[in-house]
Design an enzyme around this catalytic site. Structure first.
Site, PDB file in Angstrom:
ATOM      1  N   THR A 100      -6.200  15.145   1.477  1.00 23.11           N
ATOM      2  CA  THR A 100      -5.622  13.882   1.026  1.00 23.11           C
ATOM      3  C   THR A 100      -5.438  13.977  -0.481  1.00 23.11           C
ATOM      4  O   THR A 100      -5.944  14.906  -1.100  1.00 23.11           O
ATOM      5  CB  THR A 100      -6.558  12.721   1.391  1.00 23.11           C
ATOM      6  OG1 THR A 100      -5.962  11.511   0.936  1.00 23.11           O
ATOM      7  CG2 THR A 100      -7.933  12.860   0.789  1.00 23.11           C
TER       8      THR A 100
ATOM      9  N   TRP B 165       1.945  10.210  -0.507  1.00 23.18           N
ATOM     10  CA  TRP B 165       1.348   9.743  -1.741  1.00 23.18           C
ATOM     11  C   TRP B 165       2.018  10.328  -2.985  1.00 23.18           C
ATOM     12  O   TRP B 165       2.437  11.476  -3.003  1.00 23.18           O
ATOM     13  CB  TRP B 165      -0.115  10.162  -1.813  1.00 23.18           C
ATOM     14  CG  TRP B 165      -1.005   9.372  -0.921  1.00 23.18           C
ATOM     15  CD1 TRP B 165      -1.726   9.846   0.125  1.00 23.18           C
ATOM     16  CD2 TRP B 165      -1.280   7.990  -0.991  1.00 23.18           C
ATOM     17  NE1 TRP B 165      -2.433   8.840   0.713  1.00 23.18           N
ATOM     18  CE2 TRP B 165      -2.181   7.680   0.047  1.00 23.18           C
ATOM     19  CE3 TRP B 165      -0.849   6.944  -1.836  1.00 23.18           C
ATOM     20  CZ2 TRP B 165      -2.660   6.400   0.262  1.00 23.18           C
ATOM     21  CZ3 TRP B 165      -1.330   5.678  -1.609  1.00 23.18           C
ATOM     22  CH2 TRP B 165      -2.217   5.405  -0.572  1.00 23.18           C
TER      23      TRP B 165
ATOM     24  N   GLU C  62      -9.169  10.041   5.672  1.00 22.52           N
ATOM     25  CA  GLU C  62     -10.635  10.051   5.759  1.00 22.52           C
ATOM     26  C   GLU C  62     -11.152   9.375   7.022  1.00 22.52           C
ATOM     27  O   GLU C  62     -12.332   9.458   7.339  1.00 22.52           O
ATOM     28  CB  GLU C  62     -11.242   9.333   4.543  1.00 22.52           C
ATOM     29  CG  GLU C  62     -11.072  10.066   3.232  1.00 22.52           C
ATOM     30  CD  GLU C  62      -9.789   9.693   2.492  1.00 22.52           C
ATOM     31  OE1 GLU C  62      -8.812   9.282   3.164  1.00 22.52           O
ATOM     32  OE2 GLU C  62      -9.751   9.816   1.260  1.00 22.52           O
TER      33      GLU C  62
ATOM     34  N   LYS D 165       2.619   4.837  -2.597  1.00 28.09           N
ATOM     35  CA  LYS D 165       2.871   5.373  -1.257  1.00 28.09           C
ATOM     36  C   LYS D 165       4.354   5.229  -0.949  1.00 28.09           C
ATOM     37  O   LYS D 165       4.847   4.134  -0.769  1.00 28.09           O
ATOM     38  CB  LYS D 165       2.054   4.569  -0.254  1.00 28.09           C
ATOM     39  CG  LYS D 165       2.028   5.206   1.088  1.00 28.09           C
ATOM     40  CD  LYS D 165       0.675   5.791   1.311  1.00 28.09           C
ATOM     41  CE  LYS D 165       0.621   6.673   2.506  1.00 28.09           C
ATOM     42  NZ  LYS D 165      -0.434   6.321   3.420  1.00 28.09           N
TER      43      LYS D 165
HETATM   44  P1  ADP Z   1      -2.021   7.930   6.250  1.00 25.72           P
HETATM   45  O1  ADP Z   1      -0.839   7.798   5.353  1.00 25.72           O
HETATM   46  O2  ADP Z   1      -1.859   8.977   7.215  1.00 25.72           O
HETATM   47  O3  ADP Z   1      -2.375   6.608   6.907  1.00 25.72           O
HETATM   48  P2  ADP Z   1      -3.535   8.425   3.869  1.00 25.72           P
HETATM   49  O4  ADP Z   1      -4.944   8.829   3.714  1.00 25.72           O
HETATM   50  O5  ADP Z   1      -2.488   9.280   3.250  1.00 25.72           O
HETATM   51  O6  ADP Z   1      -3.307   8.326   5.395  1.00 25.72           O
HETATM   52  O7  ADP Z   1      -3.341   6.946   3.331  1.00 25.72           O
HETATM   53  C1  ADP Z   1      -4.260   5.910   3.595  1.00 25.72           C
HETATM   54  C2  ADP Z   1      -3.877   4.660   2.842  1.00 25.72           C
HETATM   55  O8  ADP Z   1      -2.576   4.223   3.236  1.00 25.72           O
HETATM   56  C3  ADP Z   1      -4.761   3.479   3.098  1.00 25.72           C
HETATM   57  O9  ADP Z   1      -5.953   3.530   2.347  1.00 25.72           O
HETATM   58  C4  ADP Z   1      -3.843   2.331   2.675  1.00 25.72           C
HETATM   59  O10 ADP Z   1      -3.806   2.181   1.259  1.00 25.72           O
HETATM   60  C5  ADP Z   1      -2.491   2.822   3.140  1.00 25.72           C
HETATM   61  N1  ADP Z   1      -2.195   2.285   4.483  1.00 25.72           N
HETATM   62  C6  ADP Z   1      -2.395   2.884   5.672  1.00 25.72           C
HETATM   63  N2  ADP Z   1      -1.995   2.106   6.684  1.00 25.72           N
HETATM   64  C7  ADP Z   1      -1.528   0.964   6.129  1.00 25.72           C
HETATM   65  C8  ADP Z   1      -0.976  -0.258   6.646  1.00 25.72           C
HETATM   66  N3  ADP Z   1      -0.788  -0.467   7.939  1.00 25.72           N
HETATM   67  N4  ADP Z   1      -0.624  -1.209   5.744  1.00 25.72           N
HETATM   68  C9  ADP Z   1      -0.780  -1.029   4.415  1.00 25.72           C
HETATM   69  N5  ADP Z   1      -1.285   0.093   3.868  1.00 25.72           N
HETATM   70  C10 ADP Z   1      -1.660   1.073   4.713  1.00 25.72           C
END
Ligand code: ADP
Length: 541
Positions: free
Chosen positions: A185, A445, A331, A440
């Site tokens: 990540t 990211w 995570e 994001k």
């Molecule tokens: P992934 O993008 O696969 O979910 P990451 O570890 O790259 O995993 O990103 C996690 C972060 O993405 C979360 O801590 C949050 O900030 C954001 N996130 C994930 N799902 C959502 C959602 N449904 N709505 C808003 N933010 C989200």
């Protein structure tokens, strides 16, 4: 006193064996990078996983605990790697193909990958950094067309590797707590961190996402896996589909809205996953050019960024297709919550129902969550009090891989997500902000800290602060504010974009640069991002 129940390890091989026994005729369909359609059954998948596992051991000398990297699209060979590698006790390390060369180099050296399985179309990305990769002994090329050439050293082709191996194997017995997969990540300081999944966490996560309050999948579904296999194990779907016996469809690089719609139509897909920007693109393309016959698609599961109430509403109104919001992180394997209506919500107005569905949802069994305020106290579940979201659970990390993780956990063992949220009286969590300084965009990211330090190394810039701004298509995009070293000078956006292009992937580079007199600071002299966001929201930037 222990219960008198068998020790039955929950491993990825347990999943594979189950699919072979229960659903040998169910299908895995792949649209390969060259556009050809490939189809085989879970019975055939099993045999090829055995061949791969034999080849890993016999031809590549992979043993228990070795790291094996994958740098590949979604397709059947990548699914074989998801089972073949952990099946012999090695770790399937999926490498994100969208990172900068610098980050990719860091990740591969840090994880100590011994072998990398790479799609032919992605080989140029690795060629650039291959001389810097310290531990990689061999590259296995997947889906090479005839006439393929490369400067990568020690290559072998996937089919040549597994071709002569026998289609059976005596799978080694594994401890369910052994590592099975790994995914990096991005951290707030810019350096990616490794998350090491276990067989047990992978199994339990996959079992949970198929349940009715989560993804609600069964043997009757045909599921399109848009979430890349290089991103948090495709949200566990390649494991989940073998537990349910759902047919699985893989699009590899065919991810443009029109290509997705074509696959949805021709494969009669009824369920799918993906980040919001993908589904917004599909919705807009369908609006412009509505499909001639109604799609079989009933529901798409979204995570990674917020699924907006407007997209939920419009997709359903115009095409009868339902969006389900989920939340998760690398995570947390990744899925931790989903937002589905419950029996008690049935009599609410449509507007109120959509408001609930636009929240991130309730936690899955196996996950606990709480909100902790600035005062360190657990906040009430009143839907108003904000605080940091903290989680615990059977598929939540307890430490990063070879990295000091102390700051990521509370003293009493909860994982600090860095998301700011509320939880309402019904237990629905809603993300309101983020403490981590990241952007994001399209599900990937971008580190604002890394962008700022790169911009501040430009001789004409004295200070730079980068914030996320909302974007219809990508959910968020970076906006860079800059302070010029010499106020009488100027520097164009083009020059800055070119300057950043050395270190950043294209999608990470800001579209806009705004010159300001000074960066607002907090009481301790840190960049005050809240203030910059406020200025932006008020149209003052
Ligand atoms: P992934 O993008 O696969 O979910 P990451 O570890 O790259 O995993 O990103 C996690 C972060 O993405 C979360 O801590 C949050 O900030 C954001 N996130 C994930 N799902 C959502 C959602 N449904 N709505 C808003 N933010 C989200």
């Amino acid at each position: 006193m222990n219960g008198l129940i068998m020790d039955y390890p929950l491993t990825t091989t347990t999943i594979l064996n189950y699919a072979k026994s229960a659903f040998p005729d169910k299908k895995l369909i792949s649209y390969l990078p060259d556009g050809t359609r490939h189809e085989y059954t879970y019975g055939q998948l099993y045999k090829r996983c055995c061949q791969l596992a034999n080849a890993l051991k016999n031809k590549l000398g992979i043993t228990k605990g070795d790291m094996v990297g994958t740098f590949a699209w979604n397709h059947y060979q990548h699914v074989e790697l998801y089972y073949g590698i952990p099946g012999i006790g090695a770790v399937c390390h999926t490498i994100n193909i969208r990172l900068s060369s610098q980050q990719t180099e860091f990740i591969i050296n840090h994880s100590e990958d011994k072998v990398i399985f790479v799609d032919a179309t992605l080989v140029p990305l690795l060629e650039k950094i291959a001389p810097l990769l310290e531990t990689v002994e061999k590259y296995i090329i997947i889906n090479a067309a005839s006439g393929f050439t490369t400067s990568l050293p020690n290559i072998m082709h996937y089919e040549d590797l597994i071709g002569e191996q026998i289609e059976t194997i005596d799978w080694p017995s594994l401890n369910e707590n052994d590592a099975s997969g790994m995914c990096y990540t991005s951290g707030t300081t810019g350096m990616p961190k490794g998350v090491l999944y276990s067989h047990r966490s992978t199994y339990l996560h996959a079992m949970t996402i198929l349940t009715p309050n989560a993804g609600n999948y069964s043997n009757k579904d045909t599921i399109l896996l848009i979430v890349p296999q290089f991103h948090v194990m495709a949200w566990g779907f390649p494991y989940m589909c073998l537990l349910t016996g759902s047919d699985m469809v893989m699009p590899s690089l065919h991810l443009q809205p029109d290509a997705i719609i074509k696959i949805l139509e021709s494969e009669k897909i009824n369920k799918a996953n993906g980040v919001p920007s993908i589904w917004r693109g599909v919705y807009e393309a369908m609006k412009k050019n509505p499909p001639k016959t109604k799609l079989a698609l009933e529901e798409y599961l979204v995570g990674g960024s917020a699924l907006s109430a407007s997209l939920i509403e419009n997709f359903e109104k115009d095409f009868g297709i339902k969006g389900v919001q989920a939340w998760g992180m690398t995570e947390t394997s990744p899925l931790g919550t989903a937002s589905r209506l419950q029996q008690k919500h049935e009599n609410l107005s449509e507007k109120e129902q959509i408001k609930i569905r636009a929240k991130q949802g309730i936690e899955f069994p196996g996950i606990e969550m709480r909100i902790v305020g600035d005062d360190g106290e657990v906040a009430p579940r009143d839907g108003k009090t904000m605080g940091e979201l903290q989680v615990k659970g059977a598929w939540v990390i307890k430490s990063y891989f070879k990295t000091n993780s102390r700051d990521s956990f509370t003293k009493d063992g909860w994982f600090r997500t860095g998301d700011v949220s509320t939880i309402d009286a019904d237990g629905y969590m809603e993300i309101t902000d983020r403490t981590k300084d990241l952007i994001k965009s399209g599900g990937e990211w971008i580190s604002s800290v890394a962008l700022e330090s790169a911009l501040m190394s430009h001789p004409k810039i004295s200070e730079a602060a980068v914030i996320a701004i909302p974007d219809e298509k990508w959910s968020e995009r970076p906006l860079a504010t800059i302070v010029l070293a010499d106020k009488n000078n100027t520097v164009s956006s083009e020059v800055l974009k070119e300057y950043l292009a050395k270190d950043f992937a294209k999608y990470q580079i800001p579209d806009h640069f705004v010159t300001i007199d000074q960066v607002p600071k907090t009481s301790v002299g840190k960049f005050d991002k809240k203030e910059i966001r406020r200025l932006y929201a008020e149209g003052k930037l």
